[in-house]
Design a protein around this motif. Structure first.
Motif, short mmCIF file in Angstrom:
data_model
loop_
_atom_site.label_atom_id
_atom_site.label_comp_id
_atom_site.label_asym_id
_atom_site.label_seq_id
_atom_site.Cartn_x
_atom_site.Cartn_y
_atom_site.Cartn_z
N ASN A 127 0.83 -1.21 0.00
CA ASN A 127 0.00 0.00 0.00
C ASN A 127 0.86 1.26 0.00
O ASN A 127 0.55 2.25 -0.67
CB ASN A 127 -0.91 0.01 1.23
CG ASN A 127 -1.88 -1.17 1.24
OD1 ASN A 127 -1.89 -1.97 0.32
ND2 ASN A 127 -2.67 -1.27 2.29
N ARG A 128 1.96 1.22 0.75
CA ARG A 128 2.85 2.38 0.83
C ARG A 128 3.45 2.71 -0.54
O ARG A 128 3.47 3.88 -0.96
CB ARG A 128 3.98 2.09 1.83
CG ARG A 128 5.11 3.11 1.83
CD ARG A 128 6.15 2.78 2.88
NE ARG A 128 6.73 1.45 2.71
CZ ARG A 128 7.75 1.18 1.89
NH1 ARG A 128 8.29 2.14 1.15
NH2 ARG A 128 8.22 -0.04 1.81
N ARG A 130 2.44 1.54 -3.65
CA ARG A 130 1.42 1.78 -4.68
C ARG A 130 0.85 3.19 -4.59
O ARG A 130 0.55 3.83 -5.61
CB ARG A 130 0.31 0.74 -4.57
CG ARG A 130 -0.79 0.90 -5.62
CD ARG A 130 -1.73 -0.28 -5.61
NE ARG A 130 -2.89 -0.07 -6.47
CZ ARG A 130 -3.36 -0.96 -7.33
NH1 ARG A 130 -2.78 -2.13 -7.46
NH2 ARG A 130 -4.42 -0.68 -8.06
N LYS A 131 0.70 3.69 -3.36
CA LYS A 131 0.12 5.02 -3.15
C LYS A 131 0.93 6.11 -3.83
O LYS A 131 0.39 7.13 -4.26
CB LYS A 131 0.02 5.28 -1.65
CG LYS A 131 -0.67 6.59 -1.28
CD LYS A 131 -0.76 6.75 0.23
CE LYS A 131 -1.43 8.05 0.60
NZ LYS A 131 -1.52 8.22 2.09
N ALA A 134 -0.33 5.88 -7.63
CA ALA A 134 -1.73 5.60 -7.97
C ALA A 134 -2.42 6.77 -8.67
O ALA A 134 -3.20 6.58 -9.61
CB ALA A 134 -2.50 5.21 -6.70
N ARG A 135 -2.12 7.99 -8.22
CA ARG A 135 -2.80 9.15 -8.81
C ARG A 135 -2.48 9.31 -10.29
O ARG A 135 -3.32 9.74 -11.08
CB ARG A 135 -2.40 10.41 -8.04
CG ARG A 135 -3.13 11.66 -8.53
CD ARG A 135 -2.76 12.86 -7.68
NE ARG A 135 -3.15 12.68 -6.28
CZ ARG A 135 -2.89 13.57 -5.34
NH1 ARG A 135 -2.22 14.68 -5.61
NH2 ARG A 135 -3.28 13.34 -4.09
#
Length: 446
Positions: A127-128, A130-131, A134-135
């Motif tokens: 998650n760290r 990919r974040k 992601a935008r």
């Protein structure tokens, strides 16, 4: 030194593929369908009859090595469930010989199947990382790229037309389908577009690393291509430090250099290489598979030519009928249950996405290609859950733009001999797709 590197590579092959290849081959000879899907060449040529054989055996089929499923509901549940993970950790009681072999194998290349690749890690690290990007791949961001993608498609078609002789022969893959997404992702990442053919070459080799049971020659080629991309990317980071720009990679390098603690060096390299390679792999196969399907179903192509509003749904139907990614796996992180089937901690579940996308419980008459099919977007071609494909919106947009531009330009396009499939099992697509273009509807350069 070279001999030492060769020994380490052989040990890595033995650990990752050699031992698995031997056991899978043995089980396949006994008739194990799950093992056949891993090792049998027919699984590359046409996996769909085997999927139906698995479906006939049950919703979850236990083989000697894994659980196997082609069931849409079970596939979705496994991919979404927090009880399953992608990471394989060394057991605390692992034999000393195994630990010694892992140490002797040296450092593993930063391929898509190796941590810290997003494909191979779990939360919180997944998650760290990919974040951070992601935008850049959000639906809003991809909508803003559509116009540029249309320009690239038109330019590539112009160039293909200029290269075509009087016989009107071309290869849809080499001349168009591969170059379109490779150009777009290179521009997004701030990588030089003139390197796109090299990126495609390295990406093809790296794609084999996703498969199980590789022979040694293929494994060696895969590692060499991954190493070559790693070396190039490391040098590219230095160029971006000297000449920063507004690209995704430049932003990641700046964040790393600022010591914000968000990325390690390996994470930065792995993420950059995954974004580059994954940025074109799925779309090359989507455009190639879609071209093949539309040429084989002229009635469906005629529907698209008569009603252009069907194109987005047609892309979903292509993804469903001939999925660019055919399977993915998950490991049970704890004892759990999936749709009534008990699964023990550590068990591997292979979810065959290509089979789940033809589940008759979800898709009536599933083998039929229907560009107007209601519910085509229920496919799982991009996986599900936290590992849902980061570039799904980009791939679908590029697939729609690419296919539509190709058939708008060449409405009389037709096959010109048998295509050649790639040799990969996880990824499904064509290496070559020979066609005759016919007359161009739009004047070149118009």
């Amino acid at each position: 030194m070279a001999a030492s590197r060769g020994v380490r590579r052989w040990i890595r092959w033995l650990l990752r593929h050699g031992a698995v290849r031997r056991e899978v081959s043995r089980q396949a000879d006994k008739g194990d369908l799950g093992a056949r899907m891993i090792i049998n060449p027919d699984a590359v040529r046409d996996p769909y009859p085997a999927y139906e054989q698995i479906r006939a055996q049950g919703r979850m089929v236990r083989s000697a090595l894994t659980w196997t499923t082609v069931d849409h509901e079970i596939t979705t549940e496994v991919l979404r469930s927090p009880d399953f993970c992608v990471g394989l950790r060394m057991p605390e009681n692992a034999p000393g010989l195994l630990r010694a072999l892992l140490a002797a194998g040296g450092t593993w290349p930063l391929g898509p199947a190796e941590p810290p690749s997003l494909l191979s890690i779990d939360p919180p690290d997944h998650n760290r990382i990919r974040k951070l990007v992601a935008r850049s791949f959000s639906a809003k961001a991809i909508t803003g790229l559509r116009g540029r993608t249309e320009q690239v498609a038109a330019q590539l078609l112009d160039e293909m037309e200029a290269r075509t002789g009087a016989d009107r022969r071309a290869d849809v893959i080499a001349d168009y389908a591969a170059l379109l997404p490779a150009t777009v992702i290179a521009e997004m990442l701030g990588a030089p577009v003139e390197m796109r053919e090299k990126f495609l070459e390295w990406g093809e080799g790296g794609a084999y690393s996703l498969d199980m049971g590789l022979d040694y020659a293929t494994f060696r080629r895969s590692e060499r291509d991954i190493d070559a991309l790693t070396t190039w990317m490391t040098g590219h980071f230095e160029r971006l430090r000297r000449e920063p720009n507004d690209s995704i990679l430049s932003s990641l390098v700046a964040a790393y250099d600022a010591e914000e603690g968000r990325l390690t060096q390996d994470e930065l390299l792995s993420l950059a290489m995954l974004l580059l390679a994954a940025g074109f792999e799925t779309t090359v196969n989507l455009i190639g598979n879609g071209t093949r399907l539309l040429l084989a179903h002229p009635g469906e192509l005629a529907r698209l030519q008569a009603d252009r509003a069907l194109w987005p749904n047609a892309v979903d139907e292509i993804l469903r009928v001939d999925s660019p990614v055919q399977r993915t796996g998950r490991v049970a992180a704890r004892d759990t249950e999936v749709c009534g089937f008990p699964v023990r901690r550590g068990a591997l579940v292979l979810t065959h996405l290509g089979g789940a996308n033809r589940d008759p419980a979800v898709f009536p008459d599933p083998a039929r290609f229907d560009v107007g099919r209601a519910g085509a977007d229920r496919h799982v071609a991009f996986s599900q859950g936290i590992h849902y494909c980061l570039g799904a919106a980009l791939a679908k947009m590029e697939g729609e733009v690419g296919l539509r531009a190709l058939f708008d330009r060449y409405p009389g396009l037709r096959a010109d001999g048998p295509p050649e499939l790639r040799g990969t099992r996880v990824l499904r697509g064509y290496r070559t797709l020979p066609v005759r273009l016919g007359e161009a509807r739009v004047p070149v350069g118009a």
